[in-house]
Design an enzyme around this catalytic site. Structure first.
Site, PDB file in Angstrom:
ATOM      1  N   ASP A  13      52.289  13.106 -15.537  1.00  0.00           N
ATOM      2  CA  ASP A  13      52.360  12.015 -16.430  1.00  0.00           C
ATOM      3  C   ASP A  13      54.024  12.075 -16.993  1.00  0.00           C
ATOM      4  O   ASP A  13      54.515  13.175 -17.521  1.00  0.00           O
ATOM      5  CB  ASP A  13      51.648  12.385 -17.770  1.00  0.00           C
ATOM      6  CG  ASP A  13      51.569  11.156 -18.696  1.00  0.00           C
ATOM      7  OD1 ASP A  13      52.346   9.995 -18.526  1.00  0.00           O
ATOM      8  OD2 ASP A  13      50.784  10.992 -19.653  1.00  0.00           O
ATOM      9  N   ASP A 107      52.732   5.194 -15.110  1.00  0.00           N
ATOM     10  CA  ASP A 107      53.516   6.402 -15.332  1.00  0.00           C
ATOM     11  C   ASP A 107      52.560   7.829 -15.125  1.00  0.00           C
ATOM     12  O   ASP A 107      52.725   8.848 -15.755  1.00  0.00           O
ATOM     13  CB  ASP A 107      54.016   6.469 -16.796  1.00  0.00           C
ATOM     14  CG  ASP A 107      53.062   6.471 -17.701  1.00  0.00           C
ATOM     15  OD1 ASP A 107      51.885   6.229 -17.521  1.00  0.00           O
ATOM     16  OD2 ASP A 107      53.398   6.474 -19.043  1.00  0.00           O
ATOM     17  N   GLU A 108      51.344   7.542 -14.672  1.00  0.00           N
ATOM     18  CA  GLU A 108      50.351   8.608 -14.423  1.00  0.00           C
ATOM     19  C   GLU A 108      49.819   8.793 -12.952  1.00  0.00           C
ATOM     20  O   GLU A 108      49.587   7.874 -12.392  1.00  0.00           O
ATOM     21  CB  GLU A 108      49.154   8.354 -15.351  1.00  0.00           C
ATOM     22  CG  GLU A 108      49.097   8.797 -16.581  1.00  0.00           C
ATOM     23  CD  GLU A 108      47.959   8.588 -17.389  1.00  0.00           C
ATOM     24  OE1 GLU A 108      47.212   9.384 -17.399  1.00  0.00           O
ATOM     25  OE2 GLU A 108      47.942   7.486 -17.788  1.00  0.00           O
TER      26      GLU A 108
END
Lengths: 407, 375
Positions: A13, A107-108
């Protein structure tokens, strides 16, 4: 041990991703409170730096409130194109290093490292990957590693920012126990409140209950919550997810009853989404419209239709639904359009209703949009509305998260 | 009232007319067969209000009388009997029926025959006579192309156009169209009517083993098909059929000749790999090579086949629903076919490639609309 029990799943993350991107562009932002999100009164915080969090700001909070809590914060509008670009940089590095990954949002990432132990050692490989990403992109990233997605994700959330953790096999329950039930993915505001009402504040309490009891209260999702609380999650890492629906919505800076404006926006949303369908080679079998009045009462109306992707089928349908749903002469806060039940395929031309001229027109318009952008050609009725869409929903990337959905 | 009838011949007729019964009748009486007994004959009828079909069989009877007998019960019983004479003893006052077989007796409650809807009579009918095999061929060739859209009821039927020169059957669902023309049958007057799908399907199945001609009598509202001992009367679909002849292109410049069975086999195989819902395949014609391809992104399925063909025209990429193609090609009987195409967004025409003129007096034209491919 079954196959499921010997998996190694890594969850990565990017820390305060939007803020980190802005800081790469402008180092003056380093170590300062930064807020990113809508700048109008209606705006919400999409991302905030840890410095701002110290003031009690969190994402999804109304921007107005965030500014009151943290007056010295630097407020930025943000630019999703920039973030997408940086996100792709990170994706490229991961793609190069690991066999199977799932990009679950901008974003993961989930990475399946099962079996890598034989050659490299999962933890050292993950650490190397994390260092490589930080070295090459300059973006801080954290990870959690365990036997499944849920535990890894919770762990990442716990050790952030700029950190890493490995939960050893067999210690998952122990690790999760003292955490708040709010940390379980899928437990939102409402479920959290119901759990609190039942006196279930810590994951530990759920672990001690029999599964049947939780599912009695929460139905099907109860069993899921119980499993997750016990660190059980067999869901696989899926490399590519087919989009099941596409949608767009618009919140107005000021509530409106301007019917011309509303229908104009509706029409251009319907038009743009229809283009997205055609570009992606998709047809929809269910259209829906959404309306939120100033009192936050939200209504949706949907209709099943024969598979379609043509403007002259979809736009009138959307308008018809909108007319049906907008009957309250009240100020409108938000409107939206969604096409779901998508399947791969192209518009079946109708012998009596479609002319080949119209089909040629669609193809010419779509070609222009492909070349010069989504809004290169639009219907006159939608000209006044600002840009509705900005991304191709069918490129295999997860959709950029809307700020009001982030949490 | 008493009559004696052979169990198997009764069953055979009942099964023939049984197809008209629907499971969700608005009138309970329609769940019955109507028995009309006269001197040594029995007429049995079934109806769904739209369509009524009746068959006549010879029996031994001394008195007249009418009775409605529950269809399901009667059929289920008859199916279990080997061939034998059955005696029906009907009490017309109580509407009770007693059937006696070699094995025993069965009692069932019937209904008053007067409740059964009256058969419409066709006033001032015109008529035409067709051979059963011609009618069956016409129905097989067209029925599959009818639509299912409740909003467009006319397209759920088959248009029948009769003129002094020919008889033409047309069916379309707006995505495909079939025009089946016979020049070996005609009538004096120019008329057209739309026949509903359900009775036609029924006709198709009964007509298979009929000898002698089929007489069709019709007026503005009804049509009566009579053949053998069977009468089928149906209400016509009211409305204007779309102007189909205006949308059939007659000057498609690109012509492809190919063996029908080969093409059908290829499309069947390739379409297995197409999307499960939309069944779309792509035809790519270059020179004398036809390539057929399909893909299903959801499952990463992909197929591609190449065939040689005779082709005169420009290179072309065009997309079709494979199910339409399969239905059309399987309902043609010529060895080779001609596909006439224009541009990727315009209708394609499929015709039999008639080098051998076996089918005198028969003309079939099939039209298929493409899907709009991304350029």
């Amino acid at each position: 041990m079954t196959d499921n029990e010997k998996r190694t799943i890594l969850h990565m993350d990017l820390d305060t991703f939007f803020v980190s991107c802005e800081r790469l562009i402008d180092s003056k932002l380093n170590n300062k409170a930064v807020l990113i999100g809508g700048v109008s009164d209606r705006g919400v915080v999409a991302a905030c730096s840890y410095e701002a969090r110290a003031f009690g700001v969190h994402s999804a909070m109304p921007m107005k409130m965030a500014r009151q809590l943290c007056p010295e914060a630097i407020v930025l509008r943000g630019n999703s194109a920039t973030y997408t670009k940086y996100s792709e940089l990170v994706t490229d590095i991961i793609k190069e290093e690991v066999p199977l990954y799932e990009k679950s949002s901008i974003d993961e990432f989930y990475i399946d490292m099962t079996g890598m132990d034989k050659f490299f050692g999962c933890l050292s490989l993950a650490t190397e990957l994390r260092e490589k990403i930080m070295r090459e992109t300059g973006l801080p990233i954290s990870f959690g590693m365990s036997g499944n997605k849920t535990v890894s994700k919770i762990a990442t959330g716990e050790v952030k920012p700029n950190n890493q953790i490995k939960i050893e096999r067999g210690t998952e329950k122990e690790y999760l126990g003292p955490l708040s039930v709010r940390k379980i993915p899928m437990v939102g505001e409402k479920t959290f409140r119901s759990l609190c009402d039942l006196g279930l504040k810590r994951i530990h309490s759920i672990q001690e209950m029999p599964m049947e009891m939780v599912s009695k209260v929460f139905g099907k999702s109860g069993a899921m919550i119980w499993k997750k609380a016990n660190g059980i999650d067999n869901s696989p890492v899926v490399a590519y997810r087919e989009r099941k629906s596409i949608s767009t919505e618009r919140t107005f800076d000021k509530d409106t009853t301007d019917i011309t404006k509303l229908t104009g926006i509706m029409s251009s949303m319907a038009e743009n989404l229809a283009f997205q369908l055609r570009r992606g080679g998709k047809l929809t079998a269910c259209v829906s419209v959404k309306i939120r009045y100033s009192d936050f009462n939200t209504h949706t109306l949907q209709k099943r239709i024969p598979y379609a992707a043509a403007d002259h089928v979809l736009i009138p349908l959307i308008m018809e639904l909108f007319k049906k749903i907008y009957n309250r002469r009240l100020l409108v806060r938000l409107i939206g359009v969604k096409y779901s039940h998508l399947v791969g395929g192209a518009h079946q031309i109708n012998l009596f209703e479609d002319s080949s001229k119209m089909m040629d027109l669609y193809q010419a318009m779509d070609e222009m949009r492909d070349k010069y952008g989504d809004r290169a050609v639009v219907r006159a009725v939608g000209m006044g509305t600002k840009s509705i869409s900005r991304f191709n929903p069918f490129d295999g990337e997860p959709p950029p998260l809307l700020p009001n959905r982030r949490r | 009232m008493k009559f004696i009838v052979s169990s198997t011949s009764l069953l055979k007729q009942l099964q023939a007319i049984n197809g008209v019964l629907s499971s969700n009748n608005t009138l309970p009486i329609l769940d019955n067969f109507l028995f009309e007994i006269g001197k040594n004959y029995l007429i049995i009828s079934a109806s769904d209000l739209e369509t009524t079909i009746s068959a006549k069989i010879t029996i031994e009877a001394k008195e007249d009388g009418n009775i409605a007998i529950p269809a399901r019960l009667l059929l289920d019983t008859l199916k279990t009997f080997p061939e034998q004479p059955l005696t029906f003893d009907v009490n017309l006052k109580t509407n009770s029926i007693e059937i006696s077989s070699d094995f025993g007796k069965y009692k069932l409650a019937g209904h008053n025959a007067d409740e059964f809807p009256k058969l419409p009579t066709i006033e001032s009918p015109a008529s035409i006579v067709l051979k059963p095999e011609v009618l069956v061929d016409a129905l097989t060739s067209t029925l599959f192309a009818t639509g299912n859209d409740e909003l467009r009821p006319v397209m759920s039927g088959v248009l029948c156009e009769i003129s002094p020169d020919d008889v033409t059957f047309v069916a379309t669902d707006a995505h495909k169209l079939v025009k089946y023309r016979r020049t070996d049958s005609s009538a004096d007057e120019l008329t057209s009517f739309i026949l509903p799908k359900k009775p036609l399907n029924l006709l198709k199945s009964i007509l298979g083993n009929i000898e002698g001609d089929v007489k069709i009598e019709y007026n503005k509202s009804n049509a009566l098909f009579s053949f053998g001992h069977v009468n089928l009367i149906c209400r016509l679909i009211d409305g204007n059929y779309p102007n189909y002849s205006a949308v059939i292109p007659d000057k498609n410049p690109n012509k492809l000749v190919i063996d029908r069975a080969t093409l059908l086999g290829s499309i069947k195989r390739v379409s297995i790999f197409s999307n499960k819902t939309t069944h779309q395949v792509k035809l790519n014609i270059k020179g004398s090579e036809l390539s057929i391809s399909a893909e299903d992104l959801d499952y990463s399925n992909e197929a591609n086949e190449r065939l040689t063909c005779e082709y005169k025209g420009e290179d072309l990429k065009i997309g079709f629903n494979a199910r339409f193609l399969i239905e059309m090609l399987s309902n043609m009987d010529s060895e080779a076919i001609v596909i006439e195409l224009s541009t990727p967004n315009k209708a394609g025409i499929i015709l039999p490639h008639n080098e051998d003129k076996d089918n005198k007096g028969k003309e079939v034209l099939m039209l298929i609309m493409p899907v709009m491919l991304n350029t």
